[in-house]
Scaffold this motif. Structure first.
Motif, mmCIF file in Angstrom:
data_model
loop_
_atom_site.group_PDB
_atom_site.id
_atom_site.type_symbol
_atom_site.label_atom_id
_atom_site.label_comp_id
_atom_site.label_asym_id
_atom_site.label_seq_id
_atom_site.Cartn_x
_atom_site.Cartn_y
_atom_site.Cartn_z
ATOM 1 N N HIS A 129 1.148 4.736 1.115
ATOM 2 C CA HIS A 129 0.166 5.622 2.257
ATOM 3 C C HIS A 129 0.283 6.675 2.040
ATOM 4 C CE1 HIS A 129 -0.586 5.980 6.896
ATOM 5 N NE2 HIS A 129 -0.547 7.225 6.435
ATOM 6 N N HIS A 173 -6.164 6.498 10.228
ATOM 7 C CA HIS A 173 -5.754 6.770 8.985
ATOM 8 C C HIS A 173 -7.031 6.569 7.850
ATOM 9 C CE1 HIS A 173 -3.644 6.661 5.169
ATOM 10 N NE2 HIS A 173 -3.518 5.459 5.096
ATOM 11 N N HIS A 221 4.266 0.406 2.399
ATOM 12 C CA HIS A 221 4.005 -0.641 3.500
ATOM 13 C C HIS A 221 3.520 -1.988 3.364
ATOM 14 C CE1 HIS A 221 0.594 0.367 5.683
ATOM 15 N NE2 HIS A 221 1.029 1.611 5.437
ATOM 16 N N HIS A 246 -7.627 6.238 3.776
ATOM 17 C CA HIS A 246 -7.008 5.895 2.323
ATOM 18 C C HIS A 246 -7.699 7.008 1.248
ATOM 19 C CE1 HIS A 246 -4.980 1.662 2.638
ATOM 20 N NE2 HIS A 246 -5.276 2.286 3.860
ATOM 21 N N TRP A 265 4.722 6.946 2.192
ATOM 22 C CA TRP A 265 5.410 5.920 2.616
ATOM 23 C C TRP A 265 4.763 4.563 2.040
ATOM 24 C CZ3 TRP A 265 5.259 2.533 7.447
ATOM 25 C CH2 TRP A 265 4.069 2.786 8.076
ATOM 26 N N HIS A 285 0.867 -1.101 -0.047
ATOM 27 C CA HIS A 285 0.167 -0.004 0.133
ATOM 28 C C HIS A 285 0.949 1.319 0.024
ATOM 29 C CE1 HIS A 285 -2.914 3.191 1.132
ATOM 30 N NE2 HIS A 285 -2.427 3.262 2.120
ATOM 31 N N HIS A 313 -8.865 3.047 8.802
ATOM 32 C CA HIS A 313 -8.483 2.047 10.042
ATOM 33 C C HIS A 313 -7.380 2.761 11.128
ATOM 34 C CE1 HIS A 313 -4.307 1.460 8.533
ATOM 35 N NE2 HIS A 313 -4.964 1.656 7.301
ATOM 36 N N HIS A 326 0.258 -4.663 3.922
ATOM 37 C CA HIS A 326 -1.182 -4.298 4.287
ATOM 38 C C HIS A 326 -1.959 -5.484 4.173
ATOM 39 C CE1 HIS A 326 -4.320 -1.687 5.295
ATOM 40 N NE2 HIS A 326 -3.731 -0.375 4.867
ATOM 41 N N HIS A 349 -4.220 2.974 12.614
ATOM 42 C CA HIS A 349 -2.855 2.825 12.229
ATOM 43 C C HIS A 349 -1.773 2.317 13.560
ATOM 44 C CE1 HIS A 349 0.597 2.561 9.288
ATOM 45 N NE2 HIS A 349 -0.467 3.113 8.274
HETATM 46 CU CU1 C2O Z 1 -0.236 3.125 6.291
HETATM 47 CU CU2 C2O Z 1 -3.876 1.542 5.383
HETATM 48 O O1 C2O Z 1 -2.040 2.313 5.752
#
Ligand code: C2O
Ligand code: CU
Length: 473
Positions: A84, A404, A143, A406, A141, A82, A455, A145, A457
Motif C-alpha cells: 500500500h 485509496h 496487506h 493505487h 504498509w 499488496h 477503492h 488484497h 479502504h
Molecule cells: Cu491498502 Cu488497495 O489497499
C-alpha cells in the motif's frame, strides 16, 4: 473480561532480513501461515500472519534499491499481497485476482464472483513481487488484497509495515533508533475463547463475500491493538520521538490526541503523511486517521515532567496506548523548518472525473457498496488515464468512505468546497472523505502502464464491491 489497559508492553515488529542479494536487488522470503499467539492475557488467538506474526515483519528498504519479495501461501485460502503506497508495476501490485493458491491446493478457485468471471493470474503456492522502490522515503504498509475477502484476511492479521528510507531524509537529524516507533493501530472484537470475532456470511471465506447485515457499515471491535497488543504501554525518555502511525483497522476512524493529567494535551508535530515528508512541519493538537492512512509525527516528551503518563486516546471514545516518561536524557535530534523540496503543488489540466461512493445493488438481490452505481468489475476500466496527465478526481460520498488510489500519490485540492484541512497536506494515497462530502484531489500516474484499482479502504465496503478498475495508458 477484557484486560485493564496500559499493562502490556508495546511490541515492536521484527525487521525482515533479506535471504540474499542478486545484482543489487535484495530478496526476501515471506511465508503466510497460521499461528497461535497470546493477545489477550491468558488466552490463545489463532492469527494469519506474514511469517506467522501479527503485525508481519517490518521491511526496511532504501529508495532506488529494488527488492523482490517471494510470498509462499500456507494458509487455507488464496491470498494476494499488496504494498500500500508502493510505486509498483501492475504485475506485482497485488491485483485482487492475482491469487496465490494455497501450497498443494488443486481445487478450482476460478469460479464466478459477483456476476463477473475471474480475471487474474493464478499462482500455485508462491508468487514473487518485484518492487523497484523508485519512490521517496515514506511509511508504507502491506496487506492482503484478495477480491471479496480482504476484510476477514486482514482482520486475522495479514498486515505489516514497510518503511522506505532515503539520504535526504536521513540528513535531517530527525529522532531515530529507539526514538523512532512504528504504531500500527486497529480494533478487534474477540470471542470468549480468545478467537477473533469477524461476522463473515461465509465462514469458510470461499464463496460468499460480505458480512452480516448489521455490520454493513464496517466491522468494529471493542479492543484497540497497537502493534498487535491491547492498549499497550511504552517507557520513553524525556526527549523527541518520531511516531509512524498507521491506521490498519478494517473500518474504524480514530481521532488521536495525547492526554497529560492536569495539563493541556501534548501537541503533535506532523512531519509526514502517506507518501513521506511534508514540505514543512506543522503543529496539530489532534489527528484524524481513516483506515489506510499514515501520519508521521514528532512528539516531544521533554515537555512533560519525568514520571508523567502521556496517554494516546481516540477522542471518539477509545483508549489507545500510554507512554510513561521515565528518565531525563540527552536529545540531539531536530525538526528542521524545511523538510522536503519535492512537494510542489500539482496543477490539474482540464480533465475532471467524478466518482460517487454510495450504497447500492451489486448484483441481483445483493446490497453492497458502489462507485458510480457500479459494483467492482475487474474486466472493465472505469477510467483510462494517460501517464503524466494531471487530472482532478472528485469523490462524493453518502456516508464516510476513505478513498485509496493505487500506483501514485495524489494531492488534496479542496474539501467540502473549501480549503483542505491541515492533515490533508503532502503526498496522499488515501483520503478520509466524510459523510455527504465532496473532496477534489489532483491525480497523476507515472512510469507504469497497466491495470490497477482504486477503492474504499473500509475493508467491508471494499469486499462488498466498492472498488473500480483503472488503466494507466
Ligand atoms: Cu491498502 Cu488497495 O489497499
Ligand atoms: Cu466506504
Amino acid at each position: 473480561p477484557l484486560p485493564p489497559p496500559y499493562r502490556v508492553p508495546l511490541p515492536i515488529p521484527a525487521v525482515a532480513e533479506p535471504t540474499g542479494t542478486l545484482d543489487g536487488t535484495d530478496l526476501y522470503e515471506i511465508t503466510q501461515r497460521a499461528a497461535d499467539v497470546e493477545i489477550l492475557p491468558g488466552l490463545r488467538t489463532t492469527i494469519w500472519g506474514y511469517d506467522g506474526t501479527f503485525p508481519g515483519p517490518t521491511f526496511e528498504t532504501r529508495s532506488g534499491r529494488p527488492v523482490v519479495v517471494r510470498h509462499t501461501n500456507r494458509l487455507p485460502v488464496p491470498t494476494v499481497a499488496h504494498l500500500h503506497g508502493g510505486h509498483t508495476p501492475a504485475d506485482s501490485d497485488g491485483w485482487p485476482l492475482d491469487l496465490v493458491l494455497p501450497v498443494g491446493d488443486n481445487s478450482n478457485w476460478a469460479h464466478p464472483h459477483n456476476g463477473t468471471t475471474m480475471v487474474g493470474d493464478l499462482a500455485a503456492g508462491v508468487r514473487e513481487h518485484r518492487y523497484p522502490m523508485t519512490q521517496r522515503a515514506a511509511t508504507l504498509w502491506y496487506h492482503d488484497h484478495r477480491m471479496d475477502f480482504t476484510g476477514p484476511s486482514v482482520h486475522r492479521g495479514l498486515a505489516g509495515l514497510h518503511i522506505v528510507r532515503d539520504d535526504a531524509e536521513d540528513a535531517l537529524g530527525l529522532p531515530a533508533g529507539d526514538r523512532e516507533l512504528p504504531l500500527m493501530i486497529c480494533d478487534r472484537a474477540f470471542a470468549a475463547d480468545g478467537s477473533f470475532a469477524y461476522p463473515s456470511i461465509d465462514r469458510t471465506l470461499r464463496t460468499v463475500p460480505g458480512v452480516e447485515d448489521r455490520w454493513m457499515p464496517g466491522v468494529l471491535g471493542d479492543v484497540v491493538l497497537v502493534n498487535g497488543a491491547p492498549w499497550p504501554v511504552h517507557d520513553v525518555d524525556a526527549a523527541r520521538y518520531r511516531l509512524r502511525i498507521v491506521n490498519v483497522a478494517n473500518a474504524r476512524r480514530f481521532v488521536l490526541a495525547l492526554r497529560v493529567p492536569g495539563a493541556p494535551d501534548l501537541p503533535f508535530t506532523q512531519i509526514g503523511s502517506d507518501g513521506g515528508l511534508l514540505a514543512a512541519p506543522q503543529r496539530l493538537d489532534s489527528i484524524a486517521m481513516a483506515p489506510g492512512e499514515r501520519v508521521d509525527v514528532v512528539v516531544d516528551f521533554a515537555a512533560v515532567p519525568v514520571g508523567a503518563d502521556v496517554t494516546m486516546v481516540d477522542t471518539l471514545g477509545n483508549d489507545v496506548m500510554r507512554f510513561r516518561v521515565v528518565r531525563v536524557a540527552r536529545d540531539d535530534s531536530r525538526v528542521p523548518d524545511r523538510l522536503a523540496d519535492d512537494v510542489a503543488p500539482l496543477v490539474p489540466g482540464p480533465v475532471v472525473r467524478e466518482f460517487v461512493f454510495r450504497r447500492g445493488a451489486v448484483g441481483p438481490g445483493h446490497r453492497g457498496w458502489t462507485i458510480n452505481d457500479l459494483a467492482f468489475d475487474p474486466q472493465t476500466s472505469i477510467a483510462d488515464v494517460p501517464l503524466g496527465q494531471v487530472e482532478t478526481w472528485r469523490f462524493r460520498t453518502d456516508v464516510h468512505h476513505p478513498v485509496h488510489v493505487h500506483l501514485d500519490h495524489f494531492q488534496v485540492l479542496a474539501r467540502g468546497g473549501g480549503r483542505p484541512r491541515p492533515s490533508d497536506a503532502g503526498w496522499k494515497d488515501t483520503v478520509d472523505v466524510l459523510p455527504a462530502e465532496i473532496v477534489d484531489v489532483a491525480v497523476r500516474f507515472t512510469r507504469y502502464t497497466g491495470r490497477y484499482v482504486f477503492h474504499c479502504h473500509n475493508l467491508e465496503h471494499e469486499d462488498m464491491a466498492m472498488m473500480a478498475t483503472i488503466r494507466t495508458v
